[in-house]
Design a protein around this motif. Structure first.
Motif, PDB file in Angstrom:
ATOM      1  N   MET A 223       0.908  -1.215  -0.162  1.00 34.78           N
ATOM      2  CA  MET A 223      -0.058   0.005  -0.078  1.00 34.78           C
ATOM      3  C   MET A 223       0.838   1.121   0.071  1.00 34.78           C
ATOM      4  O   MET A 223       0.286   1.953  -0.481  1.00 34.78           O
ATOM      5  N   GLY A 224       2.288   1.351   0.499  1.00 39.17           N
ATOM      6  CA  GLY A 224       3.005   2.365   0.407  1.00 39.17           C
ATOM      7  C   GLY A 224       3.349   2.718  -1.046  1.00 39.17           C
ATOM      8  O   GLY A 224       3.465   3.823  -1.177  1.00 39.17           O
ATOM      9  N   PHE A 225       3.440   1.706  -1.774  1.00 35.55           N
ATOM     10  CA  PHE A 225       3.745   1.893  -3.276  1.00 35.55           C
ATOM     11  C   PHE A 225       2.530   2.996  -3.995  1.00 35.55           C
ATOM     12  O   PHE A 225       2.913   3.825  -4.528  1.00 35.55           O
ATOM     13  N   TYR A 226       1.499   2.452  -3.544  1.00 31.26           N
ATOM     14  CA  TYR A 226       0.319   3.214  -4.073  1.00 31.26           C
ATOM     15  C   TYR A 226      -0.159   4.273  -3.553  1.00 31.26           C
ATOM     16  O   TYR A 226      -0.432   5.489  -4.226  1.00 31.26           O
ATOM     17  N   ALA A 227       0.420   4.582  -2.191  1.00 34.53           N
ATOM     18  CA  ALA A 227       0.233   5.722  -1.497  1.00 34.53           C
ATOM     19  C   ALA A 227       1.270   6.823  -2.148  1.00 34.53           C
ATOM     20  O   ALA A 227       0.776   8.130  -2.485  1.00 34.53           O
ATOM     21  N   ILE A 228       2.359   6.529  -2.453  1.00 34.84           N
ATOM     22  CA  ILE A 228       3.320   7.339  -2.952  1.00 34.84           C
ATOM     23  C   ILE A 228       2.874   8.002  -4.531  1.00 34.84           C
ATOM     24  O   ILE A 228       3.119   8.914  -4.867  1.00 34.84           O
ATOM     25  N   ILE A 229       2.456   6.692  -5.444  1.00 30.22           N
ATOM     26  CA  ILE A 229       1.945   7.119  -6.679  1.00 30.22           C
ATOM     27  C   ILE A 229       0.770   8.173  -6.502  1.00 30.22           C
ATOM     28  O   ILE A 229       0.751   9.170  -7.401  1.00 30.22           O
ATOM     29  N   LEU A 230      -0.243   7.642  -5.657  1.00 27.75           N
ATOM     30  CA  LEU A 230      -1.235   8.886  -5.678  1.00 27.75           C
ATOM     31  C   LEU A 230      -0.920  10.174  -5.049  1.00 27.75           C
ATOM     32  O   LEU A 230      -1.508  11.010  -5.363  1.00 27.75           O
ATOM     33  N   TYR A 231      -0.145   9.786  -4.106  1.00 26.29           N
ATOM     34  CA  TYR A 231       0.307  11.174  -3.620  1.00 26.29           C
ATOM     35  C   TYR A 231       1.104  12.140  -4.461  1.00 26.29           C
ATOM     36  O   TYR A 231       0.605  13.400  -4.614  1.00 26.29           O
ATOM     37  N   ALA A 232       2.083  11.632  -5.375  1.00 30.28           N
ATOM     38  CA  ALA A 232       2.519  12.392  -6.595  1.00 30.28           C
ATOM     39  C   ALA A 232       1.434  12.935  -7.429  1.00 30.28           C
ATOM     40  O   ALA A 232       1.490  14.137  -8.031  1.00 30.28           O
ATOM     41  N   GLY A 233       0.290  12.137  -7.645  1.00 35.32           N
ATOM     42  CA  GLY A 233      -0.676  12.634  -8.485  1.00 35.32           C
ATOM     43  C   GLY A 233      -1.306  13.867  -7.702  1.00 35.32           C
ATOM     44  O   GLY A 233      -2.028  14.650  -8.662  1.00 35.32           O
ATOM     45  N   LEU A 234      -1.755  13.679  -6.523  1.00 34.72           N
ATOM     46  CA  LEU A 234      -2.475  14.517  -5.921  1.00 34.72           C
ATOM     47  C   LEU A 234      -1.662  15.963  -5.464  1.00 34.72           C
ATOM     48  O   LEU A 234      -2.414  16.783  -5.607  1.00 34.72           O
ATOM     49  N   VAL A 235      -0.412  15.910  -5.458  1.00 32.84           N
ATOM     50  CA  VAL A 235       0.679  17.071  -5.326  1.00 32.84           C
ATOM     51  C   VAL A 235       0.456  17.761  -7.059  1.00 32.84           C
ATOM     52  O   VAL A 235       0.585  18.826  -6.880  1.00 32.84           O
ATOM     53  N   ASP A 236       0.390  16.981  -7.875  1.00 35.28           N
ATOM     54  CA  ASP A 236       0.380  17.540  -9.115  1.00 35.28           C
ATOM     55  C   ASP A 236      -1.029  18.355  -9.721  1.00 35.28           C
ATOM     56  O   ASP A 236      -1.145  18.736 -10.682  1.00 35.28           O
ATOM     57  N   VAL A 237      -1.919  18.157  -8.648  1.00 41.47           N
ATOM     58  CA  VAL A 237      -3.483  18.766  -9.097  1.00 41.47           C
ATOM     59  C   VAL A 237      -3.166  20.324  -8.913  1.00 41.47           C
ATOM     60  O   VAL A 237      -2.595  20.968  -7.895  1.00 41.47           O
ATOM     61  N   PRO A 238      -3.493  21.052  -9.932  1.00 39.07           N
ATOM     62  CA  PRO A 238      -3.160  22.652  -9.927  1.00 39.07           C
ATOM     63  C   PRO A 238      -3.997  23.332  -8.870  1.00 39.07           C
ATOM     64  O   PRO A 238      -5.105  22.983  -8.939  1.00 39.07           O
ATOM     65  N   ALA A 239      -3.051  23.934  -8.236  1.00 34.97           N
ATOM     66  CA  ALA A 239      -3.582  24.647  -6.833  1.00 34.97           C
ATOM     67  C   ALA A 239      -4.788  25.796  -7.350  1.00 34.97           C
ATOM     68  O   ALA A 239      -5.604  25.871  -6.766  1.00 34.97           O
ATOM     69  N   ASN A 240      -4.569  26.455  -8.608  1.00 37.83           N
ATOM     70  CA  ASN A 240      -5.653  27.250  -9.041  1.00 37.83           C
ATOM     71  C   ASN A 240      -7.028  26.794  -9.078  1.00 37.83           C
ATOM     72  O   ASN A 240      -7.883  27.366  -8.744  1.00 37.83           O
ATOM     73  N   LEU A 241      -7.170  25.439  -9.703  1.00 41.97           N
ATOM     74  CA  LEU A 241      -8.330  24.812  -9.640  1.00 41.97           C
ATOM     75  C   LEU A 241      -8.816  24.622  -8.454  1.00 41.97           C
ATOM     76  O   LEU A 241     -10.095  24.398  -8.436  1.00 41.97           O
ATOM     77  N   VAL A 242      -8.298  24.065  -7.599  1.00 44.27           N
ATOM     78  CA  VAL A 242      -8.501  23.937  -6.038  1.00 44.27           C
ATOM     79  C   VAL A 242      -9.164  25.085  -5.398  1.00 44.27           C
ATOM     80  O   VAL A 242     -10.352  25.168  -5.090  1.00 44.27           O
ATOM     81  N   GLU A 243      -8.354  26.175  -5.647  1.00 40.66           N
ATOM     82  CA  GLU A 243      -8.740  27.360  -4.918  1.00 40.66           C
ATOM     83  C   GLU A 243     -10.068  28.030  -5.690  1.00 40.66           C
ATOM     84  O   GLU A 243     -10.895  28.598  -5.157  1.00 40.66           O
ATOM     85  N   ALA A 244      -9.978  27.853  -7.077  1.00 41.81           N
ATOM     86  CA  ALA A 244     -11.356  28.264  -7.914  1.00 41.81           C
ATOM     87  C   ALA A 244     -12.758  27.486  -7.233  1.00 41.81           C
ATOM     88  O   ALA A 244     -13.752  28.133  -6.996  1.00 41.81           O
ATOM     89  N   GLY A 245     -12.562  26.030  -7.000  1.00 39.02           N
ATOM     90  CA  GLY A 245     -13.554  25.434  -6.319  1.00 39.02           C
ATOM     91  C   GLY A 245     -13.935  25.672  -5.164  1.00 39.02           C
ATOM     92  O   GLY A 245     -15.135  25.821  -4.735  1.00 39.02           O
ATOM     93  N   ARG A 246     -12.845  26.082  -4.251  1.00 34.83           N
ATOM     94  CA  ARG A 246     -13.220  26.731  -2.826  1.00 34.83           C
ATOM     95  C   ARG A 246     -14.005  28.031  -2.990  1.00 34.83           C
ATOM     96  O   ARG A 246     -14.914  28.009  -2.093  1.00 34.83           O
TER      97      ARG A 246
END
Length: 174
Positions: free
Chosen positions: A121-144
């Motif tokens: 599960m650590g392998f998948y956590a790191i892969i998904l974490y890398a994808g999560l960090v790659d989500v553009p912050a401006n889109l998240v902020e626009a959603g907020r």
């Protein structure tokens, strides 16, 4: 073709195929769910010691399979002394549940699934974490700004943007 017809009419083969499919679906589902949960925890939940948490989570991935097998054989042990699982059951007064976890047909598959999920599960956590960090912050902020918070923000903005990473992790898992 006769060999394939004979193969798919063999009851032992069909039984082993069903067990293999149960194993694949269970392990893949838990790897993805726990990996995604840990990725969200690394991103939003843990502020101090984030690097240490990621390292400790990834550590089982680099352990040799033989070492993990030996570790879990001791965790599930029943003789000559109880392993960790049976000791905890005894401690909490649940002696009726003490058993040979990897020695019984009804408990062997779940016990092996737990082992495999813990190990990977650590392998998948790191892969998904890398994808999560790659989500553009401006889109998240626009959603907020538009009023999305918590699970709504994750469901409608973050997860759709992570779809390629989730798909890749699911392919690796399967």
């Amino acid at each position: 073709l006769g060999g394939y017809l004979q193969l798919f009419s063999d009851r032992q083969f069909l039984s082993s195929l069903v067990i293999t499919l149960k194993y694949c679906v269970t392990v893949s589902a838990f790897q993805m769910i726990l990996g995604l949960s840990l990725a969200f925890l690394f991103t939003y939940g843990i502020t101090r010691f984030r690097t240490l948490a990621r390292t400790v989570t990834f550590l089982p991935v680099v352990l040799p399979i033989v070492a993990v097998g030996q570790l879990f054989s001791k965790i599930y042990d029943i003789a000559p002394t109880y392993g960790l699982v049976n000791s905890l059951l005894e401690l909490f007064g649940l002696e009726e549940y003490i058993c040979a976890w990897i020695g019984l047909p009804q408990t062997a598959l779940p016990a092996l699934c737990v082992q495999d999920v813990w190990m990977t599960m650590g392998f998948y956590a790191i892969i998904l974490y890398a994808g999560l960090v790659d989500v553009p912050a401006n889109l998240v902020e626009a959603g907020r700004i538009d009023g999305a918070h918590g699970l709504t923000l994750e469901r409608y903005i973050t997860l759709p943007l992570m779809r390629p990473v989730i798909g890749t992790a699911l392919i690796y898992s399967l």
